[in-house]
Design a protein around this motif. Structure first.
Motif, mmCIF file in Angstrom:
data_model
loop_
_atom_site.group_PDB
_atom_site.id
_atom_site.type_symbol
_atom_site.label_atom_id
_atom_site.label_comp_id
_atom_site.label_asym_id
_atom_site.label_seq_id
_atom_site.Cartn_x
_atom_site.Cartn_y
_atom_site.Cartn_z
ATOM 1 N N ALA A 124 -2.531 0.564 -0.331
ATOM 2 C CA ALA A 124 -3.796 -0.170 -0.211
ATOM 3 C C ALA A 124 -4.405 -0.434 -1.583
ATOM 4 O O ALA A 124 -4.947 -1.522 -1.845
ATOM 5 C CB ALA A 124 -4.764 0.632 0.661
ATOM 6 N N MET A 125 -4.322 0.527 -2.505
ATOM 7 C CA MET A 125 -4.868 0.334 -3.854
ATOM 8 C C MET A 125 -4.099 -0.751 -4.611
ATOM 9 O O MET A 125 -4.689 -1.642 -5.250
ATOM 10 C CB MET A 125 -4.806 1.656 -4.631
ATOM 11 N N VAL A 126 -2.747 -0.694 -4.543
ATOM 12 C CA VAL A 126 -1.942 -1.696 -5.239
ATOM 13 C C VAL A 126 -2.209 -3.081 -4.653
ATOM 14 O O VAL A 126 -2.325 -4.082 -5.387
ATOM 15 C CB VAL A 126 -0.443 -1.331 -5.145
ATOM 16 N N SER A 127 -2.334 -3.162 -3.323
ATOM 17 C CA SER A 127 -2.625 -4.446 -2.676
ATOM 18 C C SER A 127 -3.941 -5.032 -3.184
ATOM 19 O O SER A 127 -4.049 -6.226 -3.477
ATOM 20 C CB SER A 127 -2.669 -4.257 -1.158
ATOM 21 N N ALA A 128 -4.959 -4.170 -3.318
ATOM 22 C CA ALA A 128 -6.255 -4.649 -3.783
ATOM 23 C C ALA A 128 -6.205 -5.027 -5.265
ATOM 24 O O ALA A 128 -6.787 -6.048 -5.676
ATOM 25 C CB ALA A 128 -7.310 -3.566 -3.541
ATOM 26 N N LEU A 129 -5.528 -4.223 -6.083
ATOM 27 C CA LEU A 129 -5.462 -4.490 -7.513
ATOM 28 C C LEU A 129 -4.692 -5.772 -7.817
ATOM 29 O O LEU A 129 -5.043 -6.538 -8.719
ATOM 30 C CB LEU A 129 -4.821 -3.304 -8.244
ATOM 31 N N LEU A 130 -3.605 -6.025 -7.053
ATOM 32 C CA LEU A 130 -2.772 -7.202 -7.300
ATOM 33 C C LEU A 130 -3.142 -8.374 -6.406
ATOM 34 O O LEU A 130 -2.541 -9.452 -6.499
ATOM 35 C CB LEU A 130 -1.296 -6.847 -7.090
ATOM 36 N N ASN A 131 -4.118 -8.152 -5.512
ATOM 37 C CA ASN A 131 -4.568 -9.213 -4.619
ATOM 38 C C ASN A 131 -3.427 -9.755 -3.766
ATOM 39 O O ASN A 131 -3.304 -10.944 -3.547
ATOM 40 C CB ASN A 131 -5.229 -10.339 -5.412
ATOM 41 N N ARG A 132 -2.599 -8.829 -3.296
ATOM 42 C CA ARG A 132 -1.467 -9.203 -2.440
ATOM 43 C C ARG A 132 -1.697 -8.631 -1.042
ATOM 44 O O ARG A 132 -2.020 -7.444 -0.904
ATOM 45 C CB ARG A 132 -0.147 -8.657 -2.999
ATOM 46 N N PRO A 133 -1.537 -9.426 0.003
ATOM 47 C CA PRO A 133 -1.726 -8.906 1.374
ATOM 48 C C PRO A 133 -0.602 -7.961 1.775
ATOM 49 O O PRO A 133 0.508 -8.020 1.251
ATOM 50 C CB PRO A 133 -1.721 -10.172 2.235
ATOM 51 N N VAL A 134 -0.924 -7.107 2.749
ATOM 52 C CA VAL A 134 0.046 -6.143 3.278
ATOM 53 C C VAL A 134 0.448 -6.586 4.680
ATOM 54 O O VAL A 134 -0.375 -7.100 5.447
ATOM 55 C CB VAL A 134 -0.583 -4.725 3.339
ATOM 56 N N ARG A 135 1.701 -6.395 4.999
ATOM 57 C CA ARG A 135 2.215 -6.820 6.321
ATOM 58 C C ARG A 135 1.399 -6.175 7.432
ATOM 59 O O ARG A 135 1.151 -4.967 7.428
ATOM 60 C CB ARG A 135 3.683 -6.409 6.466
ATOM 61 N N ASP A 136 0.987 -6.963 8.399
ATOM 62 C CA ASP A 136 0.182 -6.451 9.499
ATOM 63 C C ASP A 136 1.013 -5.793 10.586
ATOM 64 O O ASP A 136 0.485 -5.069 11.427
ATOM 65 C CB ASP A 136 -0.665 -7.579 10.105
ATOM 66 N N ASP A 137 2.329 -6.038 10.636
ATOM 67 C CA ASP A 137 3.184 -5.446 11.661
ATOM 68 C C ASP A 137 3.869 -4.181 11.160
ATOM 69 O O ASP A 137 4.844 -3.720 11.745
ATOM 70 C CB ASP A 137 4.236 -6.467 12.118
ATOM 71 N N LEU A 138 3.391 -3.616 10.073
ATOM 72 C CA LEU A 138 4.042 -2.476 9.443
ATOM 73 C C LEU A 138 3.050 -1.324 9.334
ATOM 74 O O LEU A 138 1.873 -1.524 9.060
ATOM 75 C CB LEU A 138 4.547 -2.872 8.052
ATOM 76 N N ALA A 139 3.553 -0.078 9.580
ATOM 77 C CA ALA A 139 2.768 1.146 9.397
ATOM 78 C C ALA A 139 3.597 2.112 8.561
ATOM 79 O O ALA A 139 4.828 1.975 8.473
ATOM 80 C CB ALA A 139 2.392 1.770 10.733
ATOM 81 N N MET A 140 2.928 3.100 7.976
ATOM 82 C CA MET A 140 3.656 4.014 7.091
ATOM 83 C C MET A 140 3.021 5.393 7.127
ATOM 84 O O MET A 140 1.853 5.563 7.479
ATOM 85 C CB MET A 140 3.659 3.472 5.656
ATOM 86 N N THR A 141 3.816 6.373 6.749
ATOM 87 C CA THR A 141 3.344 7.752 6.629
ATOM 88 C C THR A 141 4.181 8.463 5.575
ATOM 89 O O THR A 141 5.380 8.225 5.446
ATOM 90 C CB THR A 141 3.429 8.507 7.971
#
Length: 821
Positions: free
Chosen positions: A701-718
């Motif tokens: 989430a931090m990298v997505s915000a810093l690089l302004n790149r969206p994250v896949r909505d059909d994907l989850a992670m742990t």
């Protein structure tokens, strides 16, 4: 035995050959007359030949081992006594009674080749020994001391006649006096043989004096003990007589509650009760105390209650069970759908128990979210094993005395809950479930989890100590089962004593099967309906599961089905038609259950910047965890909201440190963090969230915000993250994958080290989800972030991830500040 003056020698001129007879536990002394019963054939023949051929003389020597029937030469002592036969009497049973008189000491060589036999009796060549009797002041003083002691001994030993004492006291030579006194002392034959073999008459008399003083002391103690016993017997007879009179008085006065009769009845029950000896002895002591306490005394009630507890407990009462594996398997499958691993473990236990006579009760711990069937599974185990069922809830217990009981010194003291439960069930081998073991707490009154360490340890619970009973109680035959929602709140020593069996949440298909086969028929019957009154099609049931419940178990589902049945029962009553048939379609659920409570599928409908689907394992099973990150101008602060625990806050800091160490790869300035504040938020702020499994989610989430790149909505992670970007393994994988499946997620990123745990995940889940093991954070970002200018979920190369926030790019100055996301 001393033999310093009597070594083996050959037969000299003074030696003579005589018949020899061995004695058992008898030592013959010179100048003593002893009657003996003789039954051995060889001894009888030796006596007969001594009478006819050897002038009534015979050599008597003692056996070393009295048990030996036919002693050889080395089995006899080397020194004995030449004796004369004074009288012989033949008895009807074939034995003879012989009166012997000891003449003088004699020594023989007890080697096997020196033992001659004639006419089936032994012969021995013996050498007579004379005492060197000398008078000196020491010997005279010793003689007088022995004479005085002999008179004192005669006073406490009535078997010693006064005439015998006078005859012995007339002797003045030490050797003769010692030989005359010794036969009258009650000492073992080995000690007497030592005195016989002592060559010095004064030393011999000194030894006799010591033994005589010892015998006087022992005889005095015997007399005192006999007197005390006699007095006690007289007292007991007196008490018995008075008690009988008291009973007669109570009977005449019409009193039925005779206190002594009540105590006697308790004593009779205590002796007949099947219990350990220690418990019986203590119970009898308390009953004896009860007899001496007035009924009006407060102590009487305390002692009586304690005796009743001892009598009521099932110390050794075990219910006989016939183990049938097929029947048990059928019962478990009949009561529960799924739960294959717990069922397999239970059947293994039953199989072993059918092969061995005694087996220590297992300690199983069912861990899983509410409503998955932990307690009901324990009930099924009791039914399958034909054992009584006991349940004890530990939720909120914080007093150690609840487990171990109160000491009897306290007012209103009682045994612990475990002992109380066994009293109710009346058997010592029930299925005993300790519910909610993770909900115990502690305060100044002690730690109940520490008290459970002994209860749940198969190596210790055979002697469980309850403070009230103050006795060891055997809990090893009990089949203990504990239940918990999570493991982290159970102390590690307690976990170590139990076999942990995870009960994860149910799949949607399993919930549907459970509702159709178990829950709906049960609720229809409880609400007075007939099966034909209510029909719930499969699509309606799925709608209830998806939109009206969100849980790992089926408890909420059963409540919703009960609501439907109540409204159906009202329709039947209002229309007055008991044969009314109702079919609940999906559109009708709003009328029966109201507005849907949950949204089916929790994921967002499109990719967003700074928003990642995480997975969490809570007390209620697996759950989706949305992580949001927002950037704003600032000074490098990291703000975390959403009621995050310390572990998740540390994971956020570790994620930021990883990003700062990879600024070259991301195209960021080395000090980019000094120009911004990062706000991490996890929605549903009222719910506490903690655990080491959100590291890669926070970092993505931090990298997505810093690089302004969206994250896949059909994907989850742990997964957890290290400072080097490595993805660490997590727990609760099955529960998390179930949550992802419920949330309509298509792809799940998991740590590579958790790949082995996929065997426990149902085939249906593995088939519907694309599960990708990850080893480092770089791989996670490649899978999660989308490329610029493309709506389709295409994967990016990290080298293509150029940040859109110009102020954070390498080489850009403060005058080039761009608009930040």
């Amino acid at each position: 035995m001393s033999s310093q003056s009597f070594g083996p020698q050959g037969a000299g001129p003074s030696s003579l050959t005589l018949p020899m007879m061995s004695l058992r536990e008898v030592v013959m002394f010179p100048r003593s007359i002893v009657p003996l019963f003789v039954g051995r054939e060889a001894s009888i023949k030796a006596i007969e030949n001594a009478l006819t051929r050897y002038d009534k003389k015979i050599f008597l020597v003692t056996q070393k081992n009295p048990e030996k029937e036919r002693p050889e030469g080395e089995d006899l002592y080397t020194l004995g006594t030449v004796s004369k036969i004074l009288q012989l009497l033949r008895l009807p049973d074939g034995t003879i009674k012989v009166l012997f008189e000891g003449l003088y000491r004699a020594r023989w060589d007890n080697k096997p080749d020196t033992l001659a036999t004639g006419d089936e009796y032994p012969m021995a060549t013996v050498e007579p020994l004379d005492d060197d009797e000398t008078e000196n002041p020491e010997a005279v003083a010793l003689v007088r001391a022995v004479q005085d002691s002999l008179e004192a001994y005669a006073k406490v030993n009535k078997k010693l006649a006064q005439e015998t004492v006078m005859a012995i006291s007339s002797l003045t030579l030490p050797g003769r006096l010692a030989d005359s006194v010794m036969p009258h002392l009650k000492v073992d034959f080995a000690r007497k043989q030592q005195v016989l073999e002592e060559p010095d008459p004064v030393k011999r008399l000194d030894e006799v004096y010591k033994l005589l003083e010892t015998e006087i002391e022992i005889a005095s103690l015997e007399k005192k003990i006999k007197g005390r016993v006699k007095h006690q017997m007289e007292q007991n007879q007196k008490d018995y007589y008075l008690n009988e009179q008291l009973k007669a008085i109570h009977k005449e006065m019409g009193r039925e509650d005779d206190p002594s009769a009540e105590a006697e009845e308790l004593e009779k029950q205590m002796k007949a009760k099947n219990m350990p000896d220690e418990a019986r002895e203590k119970g009898l002591r308390e009953i004896k105390k009860l007899k001496q306490i007035p009924q009006s005394s407060a102590e009487y009630t305390v002692v009586r209650n304690y005796v009743d507890w001892i009598l009521d407990l099932p110390w050794n009462e075990v219910k006989e069970t016939a183990i049938d594996i097929e029947k048990a398997k059928s019962i478990l499958n009949e009561d529960h759908f799924g739960l294959d691993k717990p069922k397999e473990r239970i059947l293994e236990y039953l199989a072993v128990q059918s092969l061995v006579e005694k087996m220590k009760g297992p300690i199983l711990c069912f861990v899983g979210p509410p409503g998955v069937g932990k307690t009901s599974l324990a009930k099924s185990i009791a039914r399958a094993t034909d054992r009584p069922f006991v349940r004890l809830s530990l939720g909120g217990v914080r007093d150690e005395a609840e487990i171990r009981g109160h000491r009897r010194t306290y007012v209103g003291a009682l045994p612990g809950k475990i002992i109380q439960s066994l009293k109710r069930v009346k058997f010592n081998n029930p299925v005993f479930i300790l519910d909610e073991i993770d909900k115990m707490s502690m305060d100044f009154r002690g730690d109940p989890s520490a008290a459970l360490l002994e209860v749940l340890d198969p190596e210790q619970n055979y002697a469980f100590g309850d403070h009230y009973l103050d006795l060891d109680y055997d809990l090893s035959k009990i089949f203990f089962i504990t239940t918990a929602n999570t493991l982290h709140s159970i102390p590690l020593p307690l976990q170590d004593r139990m076999e942990i069996i995870q009960l994860p949440g149910y799949l949607e298909t399993e919930k549907k099967q459970i509702a159709q086969s178990f829950l709906l028929p049960k609720q229809i019957g409880q609400h007075g309906l007939k099966p034909e009154n209510l029909r719930l099609p499969e699509e309606s049931l799925l709608e209830v599961i998806r939109r009206y419940t969100r849980e790992a178990g089926v408890r909420s589902l059963e409540r919703e089905l009960a609501t439907i049945c109540r409204k159906a029962a009202r329709n039947v009553v209002e229309k007055g038609d008991k044969d009314l048939k109702l079919e609940i379609t999906p559109p009708m659920l709003n009328d029966y259950l109201g507005v849907p409570k949950h949204r089916y599928g929790e994921k967002e409908d499109r990719p967003l910047v700074g928003l990642v689907n995480g997975l969490a394992y809570t007390d209620h099973g697996g759950d989706m965890l949305m992580v949001e990150v927002a950037l704003m101008p600032g000074s490098g602060k990291v703000e975390t909201t959403g009621k995050l625990g310390d572990v998740m806050k540390e994971s956020a800091k570790a994620a930021l440190s990883y990003i700062r160490s990879r600024t070259d790869l991301f195209g960021l300035k080395p000090d980019f963090h000094k120009e911004i504040d990062i706000h991490v938020h996890v929605p549903e702020g009222a719910i506490p969230k903690d655990g080491p499994s959100a590291g890669i989610t926070l970092c993505t989430a931090m990298v997505s915000a810093l690089l302004n790149r969206p994250v896949r909505d059909d994907l989850a992670m742990t997964g957890e993250i290290t400072l080097r970007g490595r993805v660490l393994p997590i727990g609760g994988l099955r529960q998390k994958l179930l949550a992802a499946h419920r949330g309509l997620i298509k792809t799940v990123l998991i740590p590579k080290d958790n790949e082995k745990d996929l065997e426990d995940v149902p085939e249906e889940i593995r088939r519907d989800l694309k599960i990708i093991p990850m080893d480092n954070m770089d791989d996670v970002l490649r899978e999660a972030l989308l490329c610029e200018g493309d709506d389709r979920p295409l994967f990016c190369d990290l080298n293509d991830l150029v940040p859109l926030s110009a102020s954070l790019m390498k080489g850009s100055g403060s005058e080039e500040q761009g608009k930040m996301h």
